[in-house]
Design a protein around this motif. Structure first.
Motif, PDB file in Angstrom:
ATOM      1  N   GLU A 188       0.835  -1.202   0.000  1.00 56.03           N
ATOM      2  CA  GLU A 188       0.000   0.000   0.000  1.00 56.03           C
ATOM      3  C   GLU A 188       0.868   1.248   0.000  1.00 56.03           C
ATOM      4  O   GLU A 188       0.573   2.228  -0.696  1.00 56.03           O
ATOM      5  N   LYS A 191       2.276   1.726  -3.405  1.00 55.86           N
ATOM      6  CA  LYS A 191       1.261   2.304  -4.285  1.00 55.86           C
ATOM      7  C   LYS A 191       1.261   3.822  -4.159  1.00 55.86           C
ATOM      8  O   LYS A 191       1.143   4.548  -5.155  1.00 55.86           O
ATOM      9  N   ASP A 196       2.658   0.949 -10.150  1.00 56.08           N
ATOM     10  CA  ASP A 196       1.458   0.699 -10.959  1.00 56.08           C
ATOM     11  C   ASP A 196       0.824  -0.655 -10.655  1.00 56.08           C
ATOM     12  O   ASP A 196      -0.402  -0.799 -10.690  1.00 56.08           O
ATOM     13  N   TYR A 197       1.655  -1.642 -10.368  1.00 60.21           N
ATOM     14  CA  TYR A 197       1.164  -2.986 -10.047  1.00 60.21           C
ATOM     15  C   TYR A 197       1.899  -3.473  -8.794  1.00 60.21           C
ATOM     16  O   TYR A 197       3.058  -3.129  -8.562  1.00 60.21           O
ATOM     17  N   LEU A 198       1.200  -4.290  -8.002  1.00 62.44           N
ATOM     18  CA  LEU A 198       1.736  -4.731  -6.725  1.00 62.44           C
ATOM     19  C   LEU A 198       1.676  -6.256  -6.611  1.00 62.44           C
ATOM     20  O   LEU A 198       0.681  -6.864  -6.995  1.00 62.44           O
TER      21      LEU A 198
END
Length: 325
Positions: A188, A191, A196-198
């Motif tokens: 989190e 982010k 962009d992607y986790l």
């Protein structure tokens, strides 16, 4: 002066804070009143003992030093007492804190040539977060990796010092960032940094997830300084013609490389080591411009150096731990 001393190589109990002789600057040297010193995973390796390297003990680690010039030795004319400076840790092929006495103390003796004027608007804590982690990330992504706008980059260990630096630098370039870390709370925070992607690699296979995210193309660039535990999957997650960048191996350097992927996909494996002076100057400018924000998990007093080691070893931090002597 008070200093954090490594009495012998081994566990955390071998680091103690006690009185230690205050250094005296010689010709071409300055004495720095240390205002902040960044801690890195490198300090853990130095404490444990680096194979093939012998240090005179007790040893003071800590390479990321920011502070005020307290005294100058003979022949020094580029700085004067009272100047606020950031210290470039590289000294003639060696590094402060790793090979040479570092800054986890109230005072540190360094070459005057290694002093970089600290611009207004940057705190000592922010400056001390930069050299080793951010300097390493900058050289790895920009100089060695040649990261370009529009490319997709997978960053493993994205929540640490080098990782949070890499996420910000990649976004500055205009790349699409896939950030991998070991907890949802850290993801989190990544982010919020712009990832962009986790991927939570404790829950999901980061290689398979990267394959899905990139629609079975793989990442253009992969940052892997974890080493042994992640390297085989990093190879499989790389795009045809892609690059894998490494600057270390926190879980071990004897990593298995499936060469079939390397030749079939024409993967380039690029090592990156340290930084150049101009890299640190560029990073300072980016901080002044508000384009880069050093991520600091917490600031601790020198007396809590063992807790700082514990936090880094336990991967309980997001960004950097800064020590204030």
């Amino acid at each position: 002066m008070r200093a954090a001393l490594i009495l012998k190589h081994g566990d955390i109990d071998n680091v103690v804070v006690r009185d230690h002789p205050k250094p005296v600057p010689g010709p071409g040297e300055v004495l720095i009143a240390v205002k902040a010193c960044g801690l890195n995973h490198l300090d853990i390796f130095v404490r444990r003992g680096i194979p093939g390297r012998t240090l005179e003990l007790p040893h003071i680690s800590g390479g990321d030093i920011a502070g005020e010039v307290a005294e100058v030795g003979p022949g020094v004319d580029n700085v004067q007492p009272g100047d606020s400076v950031l210290i470039d840790p590289l000294v003639n092929g060696q590094a402060l804190g790793e090979d040479l006495t570092g800054g986890l103390a109230e005072y540190a003796k360094v070459p005057a040539a290694n002093c970089i004027p600290l611009p207004e608007g940057i705190s000592y804590e922010e400056a001390a977060a930069l050299p080793i982690a951010y300097g390493t990330a900058w050289r790895m992504l920009i100089t060695r990796g040649q990261l370009k706008a529009g490319e997709t980059i997978l960053i493993l260990g994205a929540s640490g010092g080098v990782g949070t630096a890499a996420v910000q630098i990649a976004k500055q370039v205009g790349a699409t960032v896939i950030a991998a870390a070991g907890s949802d709370s850290k993801l989190e925070q990544l982010k919020q940094l712009g990832a962009d992607y986790l991927i939570n690699y404790n829950k999901d296979d980061f290689s398979k997830e990267t394959w899905k995210i990139t629609e079975k193309n793989g990442a253009d660039v992969i940052v892997d300084y974890t080493g042994k535990e992640t390297w085989p999957k990093s190879i499989r997650a790389c795009k045809k013609g892609g690059r894998i960048l490494t600057c270390g191996a926190t879980t071990g350097f004897e990593a298995v490389t499936d060469l079939r992927y390397v030749w079939v996909r024409e993967i380039s494996i690029l090592g990156s080591n340290a930084w150049e002076r101009r890299d640190l100057e560029t990073l300072l400018e980016l901080v002044v411009q508000g384009k880069l924000k050093p991520v600091i998990d917490r600031v601790l007093p020198l007396e809590e150096i063992r807790e700082a080691h514990r936090l880094i070893e336990g991967r309980e931090i997001f960004g950097k731990v800064i020590i204030k002597p």
